[in-house]
Design an enzyme around this catalytic site. Structure first.
Site, PDB file in Angstrom:
ATOM      1  N   SER A 180      27.612  19.385  21.660  1.00 24.55           N
ATOM      2  CA  SER A 180      26.879  20.543  21.130  1.00 24.55           C
ATOM      3  C   SER A 180      26.692  20.398  19.616  1.00 24.55           C
ATOM      4  CB  SER A 180      27.615  21.845  21.444  1.00 24.55           C
ATOM      5  OG  SER A 180      28.921  21.830  20.910  1.00 24.55           O
ATOM      6  N   HIS A 181      27.368  19.430  18.991  1.00 26.72           N
ATOM      7  CA  HIS A 181      27.211  19.218  17.550  1.00 26.72           C
ATOM      8  C   HIS A 181      26.860  17.789  17.198  1.00 26.72           C
ATOM      9  CE1 HIS A 181      29.056  23.138  17.782  1.00 26.72           C
ATOM     10  NE2 HIS A 181      28.468  23.363  16.617  1.00 26.72           N
ATOM     11  N   GLU A 217      26.887  25.481  22.650  1.00 26.84           N
ATOM     12  CA  GLU A 217      27.205  25.413  24.087  1.00 26.84           C
ATOM     13  C   GLU A 217      26.251  26.332  24.858  1.00 26.84           C
ATOM     14  OE1 GLU A 217      29.479  23.390  25.224  1.00 26.84           O
ATOM     15  OE2 GLU A 217      30.649  22.923  23.433  1.00 26.84           O
TER      16      GLU A 217
HETATM   17  P1  NDP Z   1      36.255  24.516  23.065  1.00 25.39           P
HETATM   18  O1  NDP Z   1      36.488  25.823  23.703  1.00 25.39           O
HETATM   19  O2  NDP Z   1      35.562  23.461  23.840  1.00 25.39           O
HETATM   20  O3  NDP Z   1      37.631  23.885  22.592  1.00 25.39           O
HETATM   21  C1  NDP Z   1      38.430  24.557  21.653  1.00 25.39           C
HETATM   22  C2  NDP Z   1      39.701  23.786  21.404  1.00 25.39           C
HETATM   23  O4  NDP Z   1      40.551  23.921  22.546  1.00 25.39           O
HETATM   24  C3  NDP Z   1      39.493  22.285  21.226  1.00 25.39           C
HETATM   25  O5  NDP Z   1      40.410  21.831  20.291  1.00 25.39           O
HETATM   26  C4  NDP Z   1      39.777  21.736  22.619  1.00 25.39           C
HETATM   27  O6  NDP Z   1      40.213  20.370  22.631  1.00 25.39           O
HETATM   28  C5  NDP Z   1      40.880  22.642  23.073  1.00 25.39           C
HETATM   29  N1  NDP Z   1      40.970  22.779  24.523  1.00 25.39           N
HETATM   30  C6  NDP Z   1      39.952  22.928  25.395  1.00 25.39           C
HETATM   31  N2  NDP Z   1      40.423  23.046  26.651  1.00 25.39           N
HETATM   32  C7  NDP Z   1      41.776  22.967  26.551  1.00 25.39           C
HETATM   33  C8  NDP Z   1      42.837  23.020  27.520  1.00 25.39           C
HETATM   34  N3  NDP Z   1      42.602  23.159  28.814  1.00 25.39           N
HETATM   35  N4  NDP Z   1      44.096  22.899  27.066  1.00 25.39           N
HETATM   36  C9  NDP Z   1      44.364  22.744  25.755  1.00 25.39           C
HETATM   37  N5  NDP Z   1      43.390  22.678  24.800  1.00 25.39           N
HETATM   38  C10 NDP Z   1      42.118  22.806  25.208  1.00 25.39           C
HETATM   39  O7  NDP Z   1      35.481  24.692  21.662  1.00 25.39           O
HETATM   40  P2  NDP Z   1      34.426  25.805  21.246  1.00 25.39           P
HETATM   41  O8  NDP Z   1      33.387  25.914  22.293  1.00 25.39           O
HETATM   42  O9  NDP Z   1      35.112  27.010  20.805  1.00 25.39           O
HETATM   43  O10 NDP Z   1      33.778  25.081  19.943  1.00 25.39           O
HETATM   44  C11 NDP Z   1      33.074  23.868  20.115  1.00 25.39           C
HETATM   45  C12 NDP Z   1      32.739  23.266  18.789  1.00 25.39           C
HETATM   46  O11 NDP Z   1      31.783  24.040  18.109  1.00 25.39           O
HETATM   47  C13 NDP Z   1      33.898  23.106  17.812  1.00 25.39           C
HETATM   48  O12 NDP Z   1      33.931  21.732  17.437  1.00 25.39           O
HETATM   49  C14 NDP Z   1      33.540  23.981  16.633  1.00 25.39           C
HETATM   50  O13 NDP Z   1      33.928  23.467  15.356  1.00 25.39           O
HETATM   51  C15 NDP Z   1      32.044  23.977  16.719  1.00 25.39           C
HETATM   52  N6  NDP Z   1      31.472  25.137  16.052  1.00 25.39           N
HETATM   53  C16 NDP Z   1      30.866  24.975  14.842  1.00 25.39           C
HETATM   54  C17 NDP Z   1      30.298  26.046  14.190  1.00 25.39           C
HETATM   55  C18 NDP Z   1      29.676  25.908  12.858  1.00 25.39           C
HETATM   56  O14 NDP Z   1      29.219  26.895  12.321  1.00 25.39           O
HETATM   57  N7  NDP Z   1      29.640  24.760  12.244  1.00 25.39           N
HETATM   58  C19 NDP Z   1      30.297  27.379  14.805  1.00 25.39           C
HETATM   59  C20 NDP Z   1      31.028  27.451  16.039  1.00 25.39           C
HETATM   60  C21 NDP Z   1      31.579  26.365  16.644  1.00 25.39           C
HETATM   61  P3  NDP Z   1      39.130  19.187  23.003  1.00 25.39           P
HETATM   62  O15 NDP Z   1      38.244  19.080  21.801  1.00 25.39           O
HETATM   63  O16 NDP Z   1      39.940  17.976  23.247  1.00 25.39           O
HETATM   64  O17 NDP Z   1      38.415  19.659  24.250  1.00 25.39           O
END
Ligand code: NDP
Length: 368
Positions: free
Chosen positions: A79-80, A220
């Site tokens: 997504s990024h 997403e």
């Molecule tokens: P996710 O919900 O996919 O994941 C959030 C965190 O939880 C990650 O570190 C992920 O690790 C971890 N995780 C996911 N599933 C599990 C699990 N079952 N057990 C333990 N840990 C888990 O992320 P979001 O959808 O909230 O965000 C996605 C991306 O969007 C991020 O990289 C964020 O920085 C980016 N973003 C950027 C913005 C901006 O303005 N620049 C704004 C909003 C979001 P893993 O990565 O290994 O899956």
């Protein structure tokens, strides 16, 4: 005999993504599907660099953004990754962001660094502060970096992971565009306001947590809209403030909810304070694209804290974190944050980054 955390992690590296639907979880895939090619990180970075340069960024910004974007694609943060290129280009083309901005770095106290990104991208602004951050952490044990007038359009983990590789703790907050309703509310106030932190772990990769404070990232939602798949229940509201799982309705005047009910809403508030107010930047709801129709990057702020954990009197900090992680696994946590991303990175290093033939053609055309 109990496994060490490092042994457990090694065994788990190829664990597939449990989060994204199969059709968009390309980063963790081992096989190449129809129309799918593989590209090396360096080749993808080079194509992206040419695209940024062709669209009015400085050499420095092009290098940094290309590495960041290729890194997201490599690590399965799709997504990024390249999905964001049209948004970057729209913001550059309309003049909403200055791709050649020269950040202004001020060390205003031994540990407080203030950076004006001057309406440029956040990552080059952070990079410009690298020397000041190093000096502050070495001399005081902590650096607080307040970046304003910056556009952050990417995942946050690339901002914090390098510090953990140096044995430091890093924590960052970014605000954005108002597309999240506060708990119980009906109109968007917050951005998706992500938080990320990274810590060293003895004998293992740094542990990185990187998450939006909305139910999910806006990128997403866009991926779900492209795939025509519904959002999870409770993800957002439509333009009338009614609960909706339709990604199109959420994008067309609707908004996301914060994660975790009123508690998550308060964390989103904290991010707004740290990244928007404390830095001297804009609050998410103050963004106004004005004449720059089609621009997508948020003009907002970022706060970063970098801490030397040995200053807490704990020379064995990384060992302690490893111990804690082992206990989590023993307690039944099935995987740790960052694990999917590392698995994706390892696969990409071995087999290349998956990319569709169509996407590669489009990128090459933009780079030409
Ligand atoms: P996710 O919900 O996919 O994941 C959030 C965190 O939880 C990650 O570190 C992920 O690790 C971890 N995780 C996911 N599933 C599990 C699990 N079952 N057990 C333990 N840990 C888990 O992320 P979001 O959808 O909230 O965000 C996605 C991306 O969007 C991020 O990289 C964020 O920085 C980016 N973003 C950027 C913005 C901006 O303005 N620049 C704004 C909003 C979001 P893993 O990565 O290994 O899956």
């Amino acid at each position: 005999m109990r496994q060490s955390f490092a042994q457990w992690l090694r065994q788990q590296r190829f664990a597939p993504s449990r989060k994204l639907p199969a059709e968009i979880s390309r980063g963790a895939a081992m096989t190449t599907g129809p129309g799918e090619l593989r590209i090396s990180f360096n080749d993808l970075r080079s194509v992206l660099r040419d695209i940024f340069l062709n669209n009015g960024t400085s050499n420095v910004a092009a290098d940094i953004l290309a590495a960041n974007c290729a890194g997201c694609e490599r690590d399965g943060a799709i997504s990024h990754g390249i999905f964001r290129i049209p948004g970057y280009l729209a913001s550059l083309e309309t003049g909403w962001v200055d791709g050649k901005a020269e950040p202004d770095v001020e060390r205003i106290s031994p540990s407080f660094i203030r950076i004006d990104a001057r309406n440029g991208f956040a990552q080059p602004a952070l990079a410009a502060g690298a020397e000041a951050i190093k000096t502050a952490v070495e001399s005081t044990g902590i650096a607080i970096v307040a970046i304003r007038n910056s556009h952050h359009f990417s995942a946050l983990w690339p901002d914090v992971e390098p510090f953990a590789r140096e044995g430091l703790l890093a924590l960052t907050f970014v605000n954005g565009l108002a597309n999240v309703v506060p708990h119980g509310g009906h109109a968007p106030v917050y951005g998706t306001n992500p938080i990320a932190f990274a810590t060293p772990v003895a004998n293992a990769e740094p542990l990185v947590v990187d998450q939006a404070t909305s139910v999910m990232a806006n990128g997403e939602v866009r991926l779900h809209a492209l795939a025509n798949t519904p959002l999870p229940p409770g993800a957002g509201v439509d333009s009338a403030g009614r609960p909706s799982t339709d990604p199109h309705a959420v994008l067309a005047g609707g908004a996301l909810n914060t994660f975790g009910g009123y508690k998550g809403s308060s964390i989103a508030f904290l991010v707004e304070l740290m990244a928007g107010a404390l830095t001297g930047g804009q609050l998410s709801f103050e963004n106004d694209f004005g004449e720059c129709v089609g621009a997508q990057t948020p003009k907002a702020g970022q706060l970063l804290m970098v801490i030397d954990p040995t200053r807490g009197g704990n020379a064995g900090f990384a060992q302690r974190v490893s111990h804690l992680c082992s206990r989590l696994i023993d307690a039944g946590q099935d995987r740790l944050p960052g694990q999917r991303r590392y698995a994706s990175r390892l696969n990409a290093e071995r087999f290349g980054i998956p990319i569709s033939g169509d996407n590669l053609l489009q990128l090459k055309a933009l780079a030409a």
